[in-house]
Design an enzyme around this catalytic site. Structure first.
Site, PDB file in Angstrom:
ATOM      1  N   CYS A 157      -5.647  -2.716   2.966  1.00 55.08           N
ATOM      2  CA  CYS A 157      -5.262  -2.669   4.376  1.00 55.08           C
ATOM      3  C   CYS A 157      -6.444  -2.846   5.330  1.00 55.08           C
ATOM      4  O   CYS A 157      -6.898  -3.965   5.519  1.00 55.08           O
ATOM      5  CB  CYS A 157      -4.467  -1.394   4.658  1.00 55.08           C
ATOM      6  SG  CYS A 157      -3.435  -1.520   6.145  1.00 55.08           S
ATOM      7  N   GLU A 187       0.818  -1.210   0.000  1.00 55.40           N
ATOM      8  CA  GLU A 187       0.000   0.000   0.000  1.00 55.40           C
ATOM      9  C   GLU A 187       0.857   1.268   0.000  1.00 55.40           C
ATOM     10  O   GLU A 187       1.847   1.365   0.729  1.00 55.40           O
ATOM     11  CB  GLU A 187      -0.890  -0.016   1.251  1.00 55.40           C
ATOM     12  CG  GLU A 187      -1.828   1.164   1.386  1.00 55.40           C
ATOM     13  CD  GLU A 187      -2.572   1.172   2.714  1.00 55.40           C
ATOM     14  OE1 GLU A 187      -3.599   1.869   2.797  1.00 55.40           O
ATOM     15  OE2 GLU A 187      -2.130   0.490   3.666  1.00 55.40           O
ATOM     16  N   LYS A 190     -10.565   2.593  -1.270  1.00 53.77           N
ATOM     17  CA  LYS A 190     -10.617   1.963   0.052  1.00 53.77           C
ATOM     18  C   LYS A 190     -11.911   2.318   0.783  1.00 53.77           C
ATOM     19  O   LYS A 190     -12.262   3.489   0.921  1.00 53.77           O
ATOM     20  CB  LYS A 190      -9.402   2.415   0.861  1.00 53.77           C
ATOM     21  CG  LYS A 190      -9.208   1.710   2.198  1.00 53.77           C
ATOM     22  CD  LYS A 190      -7.874   2.137   2.782  1.00 53.77           C
ATOM     23  CE  LYS A 190      -7.564   1.432   4.095  1.00 53.77           C
ATOM     24  NZ  LYS A 190      -6.205   1.779   4.583  1.00 53.77           N
TER      25      LYS A 190
END
Length: 290
Positions: A154, A44, A117
């Site tokens: 993540c 990331e 995200k």
């Protein structure tokens, strides 16, 4: 005839120089491709340090629109040269909005899709709500030369709903670029095993391979916040077994080969998706289970 794919995962330490990090990522992708990888997962926000450890308005200057993004363009050329699929994690600017995004590059260098995200953490050392809007793409699955790929980023990896949504949409592999390490309020906390177990559970529950790429090294923010990223990038097989795990420190390249058709037959035969009861899952659509 078996439909096989080799997944590569890389990890490395990031510096303050974008060009240096891009060069390192390219070197690692080339190393994975040389080991036979058809898909290579990079960590990331690898263009620089994990800037989200502190709230600093000058860090917004890192963001770029996805169209014409120089790092995305660089890896699009590399994907086409090597014939590999590469998900690229970047800080996206979209007019007045900012997102933590992935552009999935297919093996011909063309864009297979974009994901923003969904779950944005907010804690000491991981202050992402200051920087990122919650993603508005929903959970997506992308068709590529080497199979259907689901992408989370993540903090998304802690939520079983995200992995299940991607599996329901037909993901044959679920990939998570990641930046995780020590907890600044309590350096004695070590979440490495918890982190891996959660994602291995996603693999087993969905009979779908899962992989995560994490960074390594100790990074200190301008205001003194320090995080030691614990690496340990890994690949889990469709029943959750660990097929490869990188060390806590240092660069690493992992590869694992899967027969996607054999896994599909195993998934169908096990009956987990046949026996689902969506009519009973209404509490999942609420915050309080009511």
């Amino acid at each position: 005839m078996a439909r096989t794919v080799t997944l590569g995962v890389v990890q490395f330490a990031c510096t303050a120089e974008v060009a240096e990090n891009v060069a390192t990522a390219e070197r690692m992708v080339r190393a994975a491709a040389a080991e036979g990888a058809n898909i290579v997962l990079v960590q990331e926000l690898f263009e620089g340090p994990y800037f989200c450890s502190e709230q600093r308005p000058d860090e917004f200057a890192r963001a770029r629109p996805l169209d014409g993004h120089p790092t995305v363009a660089h890896f699009a050329r590399l994907a086409a040269e090597l014939g590999v699929v590469i998900p690229i994690s970047v800080f996206e600017k979209a007019n007045r909005a900012y997102f933590n995004s992935v552009v999935l590059l297919d093996a011909d260098g063309r864009e297979a899709g974009r994901y923003r995200k969904s779950h944005i953490p907010d804690g000491v050392g991981y202050q992402e709500k200051y920087y990122f809007n919650p993603g508005d793409t929903g959970f997506r699955v992308f068709d590529t030369r080497f199979g259907r790929i689901g992408i989370g980023i993540c903090w998304d990896q802690w939520f079983p709903e995200a992995a299940r949504a991607m599996a329901l949409k037909g993901a044959e592999l679920i990939l998570y670029p990641t930046a995780i390490g020590s907890e600044p309020p309590d350096p004695t906390i070590d979440s490495r095993d918890h982190w891996q177990i959660v994602m291995r559970g996603h693999a087993a529950a969905n009979l779908t391979p899962v992989a995560a790429a994490n960074r390594v090294g100790t990074e200190r923010g301008p205001d003194g916040t320090e995080i030691t990223f614990y690496g340990s990038s890994f690949v889990a097989g469709p029943t959750g077994g660990m097929l490869g795990c990188a060390p806590r420190t240092g660069e690493a390249v992992l590869t694992a080969t899967f027969d996607l058709d054999a896994i599909a037959a195993q998934r169908a035969g096990w009956g987990l998706f046949r026996d689902r009861r969506p009519d009973l899952y209404a509490p999942l659509m609420t915050l309080d289970g009511g």
